[in-house]
Design a protein around this motif. Structure first.
Motif, mmCIF file in Angstrom:
data_model
loop_
_atom_site.group_PDB
_atom_site.id
_atom_site.type_symbol
_atom_site.label_atom_id
_atom_site.label_comp_id
_atom_site.label_asym_id
_atom_site.label_seq_id
_atom_site.Cartn_x
_atom_site.Cartn_y
_atom_site.Cartn_z
ATOM 1 N N GLY A 1 4.356 7.341 19.968
ATOM 2 C CA GLY A 1 3.367 6.642 19.137
ATOM 3 C C GLY A 1 3.835 6.713 17.718
ATOM 4 N N SER A 2 3.046 6.169 16.829
ATOM 5 C CA SER A 2 3.471 6.196 15.443
ATOM 6 C C SER A 2 3.426 7.625 14.933
ATOM 7 C CB SER A 2 2.558 5.312 14.610
ATOM 8 O OG SER A 2 1.391 6.004 14.318
ATOM 9 N N GLY B 1 1.900 0.458 18.887
ATOM 10 C CA GLY B 1 1.832 1.611 19.767
ATOM 11 C C GLY B 1 3.221 1.999 20.224
ATOM 12 N N ASP B 2 3.269 2.572 21.395
ATOM 13 C CA ASP B 2 4.539 3.116 21.874
ATOM 14 C C ASP B 2 5.538 2.003 22.141
ATOM 15 O OD1 ASP B 2 6.497 4.642 22.825
ATOM 16 O OD2 ASP B 2 5.333 5.599 24.428
ATOM 17 N N ARG B 3 6.700 2.184 21.568
ATOM 18 C CA ARG B 3 7.763 1.196 21.776
ATOM 19 C C ARG B 3 8.114 1.049 23.247
ATOM 20 N NH1 ARG B 3 10.177 -0.143 16.952
ATOM 21 N NH2 ARG B 3 8.008 0.071 16.439
ATOM 22 N N GLN C 1 -6.527 3.081 18.187
ATOM 23 C CA GLN C 1 -5.794 3.057 16.932
ATOM 24 C C GLN C 1 -5.722 1.659 16.337
ATOM 25 O OE1 GLN C 1 -1.823 4.511 17.343
ATOM 26 N NE2 GLN C 1 -1.640 5.027 15.172
ATOM 27 N N TRP C 2 -5.772 0.655 17.179
ATOM 28 C CA TRP C 2 -5.606 -0.717 16.709
ATOM 29 C C TRP C 2 -6.825 -1.540 17.048
ATOM 30 C CZ3 TRP C 2 -1.492 0.521 14.248
ATOM 31 C CH2 TRP C 2 -0.534 1.367 14.822
ATOM 32 N N LYS D 1 4.745 6.156 7.083
ATOM 33 C CA LYS D 1 3.423 6.786 7.037
ATOM 34 C C LYS D 1 3.427 8.097 6.263
ATOM 35 C CE LYS D 1 0.216 5.638 9.420
ATOM 36 N NZ LYS D 1 -0.905 4.721 9.318
ATOM 37 N N TRP E 1 0.830 -1.208 0.000
ATOM 38 C CA TRP E 1 0.000 0.000 0.000
ATOM 39 C C TRP E 1 0.861 1.253 0.000
ATOM 40 C CZ3 TRP E 1 -4.556 -0.465 3.959
ATOM 41 C CH2 TRP E 1 -5.279 -1.621 3.694
ATOM 42 N N LEU F 1 -5.301 6.600 -0.358
ATOM 43 C CA LEU F 1 -4.728 7.070 0.901
ATOM 44 C C LEU F 1 -4.011 8.399 0.758
ATOM 45 C CD1 LEU F 1 -3.327 3.664 2.140
ATOM 46 C CD2 LEU F 1 -5.431 4.755 2.831
ATOM 47 N N THR G 1 11.911 0.378 10.567
ATOM 48 C CA THR G 1 11.535 -0.960 10.997
ATOM 49 C C THR G 1 10.031 -1.161 10.938
ATOM 50 O OG1 THR G 1 11.463 -0.166 13.257
ATOM 51 C CG2 THR G 1 13.499 -1.199 12.520
ATOM 52 N N ASP G 2 9.329 -0.159 10.546
ATOM 53 C CA ASP G 2 7.878 -0.324 10.434
ATOM 54 C C ASP G 2 7.374 0.523 9.264
ATOM 55 O OD1 ASP G 2 5.361 -1.229 11.020
ATOM 56 O OD2 ASP G 2 5.681 -1.072 13.188
ATOM 57 N N VAL G 3 6.082 0.475 9.077
ATOM 58 C CA VAL G 3 5.425 1.115 7.948
ATOM 59 C C VAL G 3 5.789 2.596 7.860
ATOM 60 C CG1 VAL G 3 3.152 1.800 7.138
ATOM 61 C CG2 VAL G 3 3.520 -0.480 8.054
ATOM 62 N N TYR H 1 3.729 0.895 2.720
ATOM 63 C CA TYR H 1 3.555 0.020 3.878
ATOM 64 C C TYR H 1 4.589 -1.091 3.924
ATOM 65 C CZ TYR H 1 -0.723 1.983 5.770
ATOM 66 O OH TYR H 1 -1.640 2.794 6.376
ATOM 67 N N ARG I 1 -5.858 -1.673 7.466
ATOM 68 C CA ARG I 1 -4.649 -2.392 7.082
ATOM 69 C C ARG I 1 -4.348 -3.456 8.130
ATOM 70 N NH1 ARG I 1 -0.383 -3.164 3.310
ATOM 71 N NH2 ARG I 1 1.323 -4.002 4.538
ATOM 72 N N ASP J 1 2.530 9.969 12.107
ATOM 73 C CA ASP J 1 1.640 9.844 10.972
ATOM 74 C C ASP J 1 1.824 10.927 9.937
ATOM 75 O OD1 ASP J 1 0.544 7.577 11.840
ATOM 76 O OD2 ASP J 1 -1.529 8.257 11.761
ATOM 77 N N LEU K 1 5.779 4.337 11.426
ATOM 78 C CA LEU K 1 5.038 3.775 12.549
ATOM 79 C C LEU K 1 5.971 3.395 13.699
ATOM 80 C CD1 LEU K 1 1.969 3.038 12.644
ATOM 81 C CD2 LEU K 1 2.626 0.711 12.189
ATOM 82 N N ASP K 2 7.277 3.274 13.418
ATOM 83 C CA ASP K 2 8.216 2.900 14.482
ATOM 84 C C ASP K 2 8.630 4.095 15.328
ATOM 85 O OD1 ASP K 2 9.863 4.257 12.825
ATOM 86 O OD2 ASP K 2 11.117 2.566 12.277
ATOM 87 N N GLN K 3 7.844 5.162 15.291
ATOM 88 C CA GLN K 3 7.986 6.327 16.150
ATOM 89 C C GLN K 3 9.199 7.184 15.824
ATOM 90 O OE1 GLN K 3 7.717 5.175 20.251
ATOM 91 N NE2 GLN K 3 6.361 3.501 19.750
ATOM 92 N N THR L 1 0.360 9.928 16.252
ATOM 93 C CA THR L 1 -1.077 9.712 16.277
ATOM 94 C C THR L 1 -1.576 9.391 17.660
ATOM 95 O OG1 THR L 1 -0.625 7.483 15.648
ATOM 96 C CG2 THR L 1 -1.333 8.969 13.921
#
Lengths: 420, 636
Positions: free
Chosen positions: A200-201, B376-378, B315-316, A144, A103, A387, A140-142, A119, B335, A203, A173-175, A219
């Protein structure tokens, strides 16, 4: 009422006609009026080619017959009607379909390169022709959101420290937010900074107009209950070091912040799930004003040309706001045609009336604020949720979504309307 | 001859006695000569003597009897002589008496000649010119009119009286009291109708109506009051042979008694419009916001999704399915961020409500797994992992019915942290609001081990009930107070965990409770049941349902309250989610207001199952539903 006295005028010198009132049938529609103008132009200069025109009566596009439009707008038929004509905005032509592995969460393009976040935890740089130039992997994550910070042209002339390199930002998303340096000639990408501080992530990120500061938003707030969310701003300085911490934190939102942008060098604007759009002073970190809606905001966009905010929310409407109104409850217009959540809105960089919106109903719509009842064009190419959308100044509309495809559409930059 | 004919007779005498003596006294009253012997004088001046009248009554009578001309004999007053009228004279008298003209030849009806007509004649009858008077207005008339005008001016006479507009008649019964004797006649009660004669009354009834010998005996022995027929059907050869009805007078008398003793009092029925009895509910439009349309579909599961749960941040979303996977979704984009495989069909998932702990409890078969999704938060995720790993084994090992184990290897990679092996299949898991205690339900009829409460931080398991009554369906913690709700098939029992006693027993009034939800205020409970009912209990009010809603067509599978908005939702096997407005007031006197606001459809029914679980978003007025079609849907 069968005949109406009308006077046609235009801002475009190319299509000027004599300033005399004409008597035209009231039942005539856009095509008829366009024919009339073309006839007049042909009579005036021989080498005229047929051009489709659109017509504005008191700032509103004519979409029905002249008589019904005037009746609806409550315009007297006794007087001479002032009708402005502009060259018709031709339908955007689909150009490229760039396939991704996953995505597409975000897209930002400038005149040369397209930057997309996906993503699959990477950001990618594409050429305008849809050729993959670079893959930026490191999160390490999506991913955004993505943003260009500096383009190589600027650096070539200005800075000595970084030669022939572009700077770009990715929020994930890995902050973390990563600042990358991309050398387009050698086609190498290098992580310069990793910005931490969000609970948090992340965004959304926004780069200020002077291209030195970055605003990023998480977010989710993670502190004690009732603790507001924390938008954070980060300044990039010239000192080296891998990890950066926020320069300033803007607290006030009660829920996830979905979108942030710089209105000018001193002012920030953020939209949140707590049904508010807040304006912040970037210097002091204070909240300046609040615009309160009734639904969750997914996306906002600001146009310096018309000084309006456009917001996409979870109730199918695109709303226009005046950020200068202090009470903040004034909705100027709402554009209603989507069938799902509006996930992305973006003003045209070159036209003060046009904006695009992308929605969960798989359709990108091109709007003109002068015709708020129906969009100018529906761009229905996607097969899944949209998106992100973006414009470039050199005539491209981009949209990416959950069907892993990034579509580009070529639109004709209307000379007559540009900056009108 | 009568007196009226007297003058006539005078006239006649002249003509009769022309040759006779003529009296010369003239037309004088003859009474003047009453006392004289003569009656007048003749032409020569000699006295005319009265004739000798010596006839008495008897002579008169005899004369009347004998003389045939007596009737035509008259006395001449002038001379006093008797005269016999001739035939012509009698005729004349008759004609005059009849009102005819004396002369026979006279024509009374001759055509009239109009002399004074409108036609101008050449020779007019009179040629007199018209008076001046006829031209000038009359002075007298002017005077008269002037007087009238003056009188009108002075108001002495009214020129014209206005006509009476009101009708001259009036309603005779307008003011009549309906309860008076006359009024009562309006309430006519018709006399009860008599039954029409049937075949058995016939003089020649069909043989089946005739009573047999035994029937007849039975009829005779029966008390007349209880007899079905008041007479014996009889057969006669012809109508002539039918005798007079012996009980006729008796029967008429009875009928008269019936009519006379019939109660004339009429029962007045109160007319109430059924619409008025329904309480006035506010319109759903005024109860915004509530979910109205389907916005997102979370696709990915290949089998029915039994349970869903939303993270405290909103959020999840986590969903557990029969395809032995647990999926984690991003709410805003649908997603699927993570898929965790577990060793069986997932029956229940529950996200830890404490925002500082990132744990999801998943139950499958006889196992409950605590997952750390890593979303969420690491910091929170690592803190949670540390919290679990920092556990130290206590000195004395407790004999517990549930085996606690720490996940290792591949399971740990996927996010498994703690594995709790139960003796029986676990159906439901639910967290306490603080996030340390976890209650599990293992339905088993009559067993003493149906509900267990785990304490995650100490890895301890408690069995709160020495014995359970009935089959436990679901359990729930009170959001504020130390109460514990246990729903069995028909009852919901509320236990006080501190005092360890039963405080309330709610009677759900349905056959089989399927699900239960506690209002965030803690004083209201909703129960869904397999017999299509949703019961709302107000714990302050009664142990019986405050309201029972029967909106679903099939069994309810799940109910849920919203944490902030006055909303609750129910999902059912008919594939629909019904969202209701359920406002609870702080004022104890005001009952909760319950208004159904929206039916949300979207799930397709597979294997006769529709919606299996519903849950609300923690902050937005959004509702998630999971269905047997393997999807989770978000309605906003």
């Amino acid at each position: 009422m069968s005949q109406v006295q009308a006077r046609f005028f235009t801002e475009n010198k190319k299509y000027l006609i004599d300033d005399v009132p004409f008597s035209i049938p009231a039942a005539s529609e856009v095509a008829d009026l366009s024919g009339v103008i073309n006839k007049l132009l042909e009579a005036k200069n021989d080498g005229h080619k047929h051009v489709e025109f659109d017509f504005l009566v008191r700032g509103q596009f004519l979409r029905t017959s002249l008589a019904s439009h005037m009746e609806k707008e409550n315009i007297s038929t006794e007087e001479v009607v002032e009708i402005e004509y502009v060259e018709k905005f031709t339908a955007p032509q689909p150009e490229e379909c760039i396939m991704h592995d996953d995505w597409i969460s975000s897209v930002e393009a400038d005149s040369e390169w397209i930057l997309t976040g996906s993503y699959d935890k990477t950001a990618r740089i594409w050429s305008m022709e849809g050729k993959a130039v670079m893959t930026v992997a490191g999160h390490t994550d999506v991913v955004k959101d993505v943003a260009w910070v500096k383009r190589s042209e600027n650096l070539q002339t200005g800075s000595l420290v970084v030669n022939d390199a572009s700077l770009l930002l990715t929020a994930s998303l890995d902050q973390t937010i990563m600042l990358w340096e991309w050398n387009s000639e050698r086609n190498k990408v290098e992580a310069r900074h990793c910005c931490r501080g969000h609970a948090g992530s992340v965004d959304t990120v926004a780069v200020d107009p002077t291209r030195t500061k970055v605003c990023v938003l998480p977010t989710v707030e993670e502190d004690e209950i009732e603790e507001p969310n924390r938008p954070r701003k980060k300044q990039k300085t010239e000192q080296m070091g891998l990890t950066r911490t926020p320069l300033m934190t803007f607290s006030g939102h009660n829920e996830a912040v979905s979108s942030v942008l710089w209105m000018d060098a001193e002012e920030l604007c953020s939209a949140s799930w707590d049904h508010t759009i807040r304006l912040w002073d970037a210097e002091t970190g204070e909240q300046k004003s609040t615009l309160t809606g009734s639904k969750v905001f997914n996306s906002i966009s600001y146009s310096p040309l018309c000084r309006r905010l456009a917001s996409g929310s979870t109730d199918r409407h695109v709303r226009l706001w005046d950020p200068r109104s202090k009470d903040g409850s004034l909705v100027l217009l709402s554009l209603t045609s989507h069938n799902g959540w509006v996930t992305a809105v973006r003003w045209s960089p070159s036209h003060e009336h046009q904006l695009v919106s992308g929605s969960l109903d798989n359709v990108v719509k091109l709007w003109d604020t002068r015709s708020c009842k129906a969009p100018l064009y529906d761009l229905a190419a996607h097969e899944d949720k949209i998106l992100c959308v973006d414009w470039t100044e050199n005539g491209l509309i981009l949209s990416g979504g959950a069907d892993n495809k990034l579509y580009t559409y070529r639109y004709s930059t209307c000379v007559s309307d540009a900056g009108a | 001859v009568s007196d009226s004919n007297f003058s006539l007779l005078v006239f006649i005498t002249f003509s009769v006695r022309s040759q006779d003596i003529r009296n010369t006294v003239g037309n004088i009253p003859m009474e003047w000569y009453k006392d004289y012997p003569h009656i007048g004088y003749d032409l020569e001046g000699k006295k005319i003597f009265k004739p000798i009248r010596n006839k008495d009554e008897l002579d008169e009578f005899l004369d009347k009897m004998e003389n045939p001309d007596y009737w035509r004999t008259v006395q001449d007053k002038m001379t006093g002589a008797d005269i016999r009228l001739s035939d012509e004279q009698v005729d004349l008298v008759h004609r005059l008496q009849q009102g005819k003209f004396g002369d026979v030849n006279f024509n009374e009806y001759e055509p009239a000649i109009d002399f004074f007509s409108n036609e101008v004649m050449i020779h007019p009858v009179t040629n007199r010119p018209q008076d001046k008077r006829s031209f000038i207005p009359s002075l007298i008339e002017k005077e008269k009119v002037g007087k009238l005008v003056h009188a009108i001016k002075m108001g002495w006479i009214k020129p014209r009286r206005p006509k009476e507009t009101t009708p001259q008649y009036y309603d005779l019964w307008a003011k009549e009291d309906p309860n008076s004797i006359l009024g009562r006649h309006k309430m006519h009660v018709p006399a009860p109708k008599m039954k029409l004669p049937g075949h058995e009354e016939s003089y020649n009834p069909p043989p089946e109506y005739l009573l047999s010998e035994e029937e007849r005996l039975a009829w005779e022995q029966q008390d007349p009051e209880y007899r079905k027929l008041s007479f014996l059907p009889q057969k006669f050869a012809c109508l002539r042979a039918v005798p007079a009805y012996s009980r006729f007078i008796h029967e008429r008398f009875e009928r008269c008694l019936d009519l006379y003793l019939c109660p004339r009092q009429r029962k007045m029925r109160v007319n109430v419009n059924p619409e008025d009895l329904i309480p006035k509910l506010p319109k759903p439009k005024d109860l915004q916001p509530f979910p109205t349309t389907q916005s997102l579909v979370y696709r990915g599961h290949s089998s029915l999704v039994r349970s869903i749960s939303v993270s405290p941040s909103g959020q999840w979303l986590v969903s557990g399915s029969d395809d032995c996977t647990v999926r984690f979704w991003e709410v805003s984009t649908a997603r699927c961020l993570k898929t965790v495989e577990v060793g069986g069909a997932v029956k229940g998932v529950a996200w830890n409500p404490n925002p500082s702990i990132c744990l999801v409890a998943v139950s499958y078969d006889d196992t409950v797994v605590l997952l750390n999704p890593g979303l969420g938060d690491r910091l929170v995720c690592t803190a949670t992992d540390q919290l679990i790993s920092s556990y130290e084994e206590p000195e004395e090992v407790m004999d517990q019915s549930v085996q606690w184990a720490v996940a290792e290897g591949e399971g740990h990679e996927q996010g498994h942290r703690l594995i709790l092996k139960h003796p029986k299949t676990v159906r439901q898991v639910t967290w306490h609001g603080k996030g340390d205690y976890l209650a599990c339900v293992m339905p088993d009829n009559g067993s003493s081990l149906q509900v267990v409460i785990h304490q995650v931080s100490k890895r301890r398991t408690q069995n709160p009930f020495r014995k359970n009554k009935g089959l436990v369906q679901c359990v729930s913690f009170h959001p504020i107070r130390p109460y514990f709700f246990v729903a069995t098939q028909r009852y919901v029992r509320v236990y006080n965990l501190i005092k360890q006693e039963l405080t309330k027993k709610l009677m759900a009034n349905c056959k089989w409770i399927s699900s239960m939800a506690i209002h965030p205020g803690g004083d209201n409970v909703i129960c869904g049941s397999y017999d299509c009912r949703l019961a709302w209990f107000d714990l302050d009010l009664s142990t019986k349902p405050y309201k029972v809603l029967r909106h679903h067509k099939k069994a309810l599978r799940s109910v849920a309250y919203h944490r902030h908005y006055p909303l609750f939702a129910s999902g059912s096997d008919d594939g629909s989610v019904i969202v209701c407005h359920g406002m609870v007031y702080n004022d104890l006197l005001q009952n909760p207001l319950i208004v159904p606001v929206k039916v949300l459809k979207g799930h397709t029914i597979t294997h006769d199952l529709g919606v299996l679980d519903v849950t609300f978003h923690p902050t937005q007025p959004w509702v998630f539903s999971s269905g047997a079609d393997g999807t989770v849907r978000l309605f906003t």
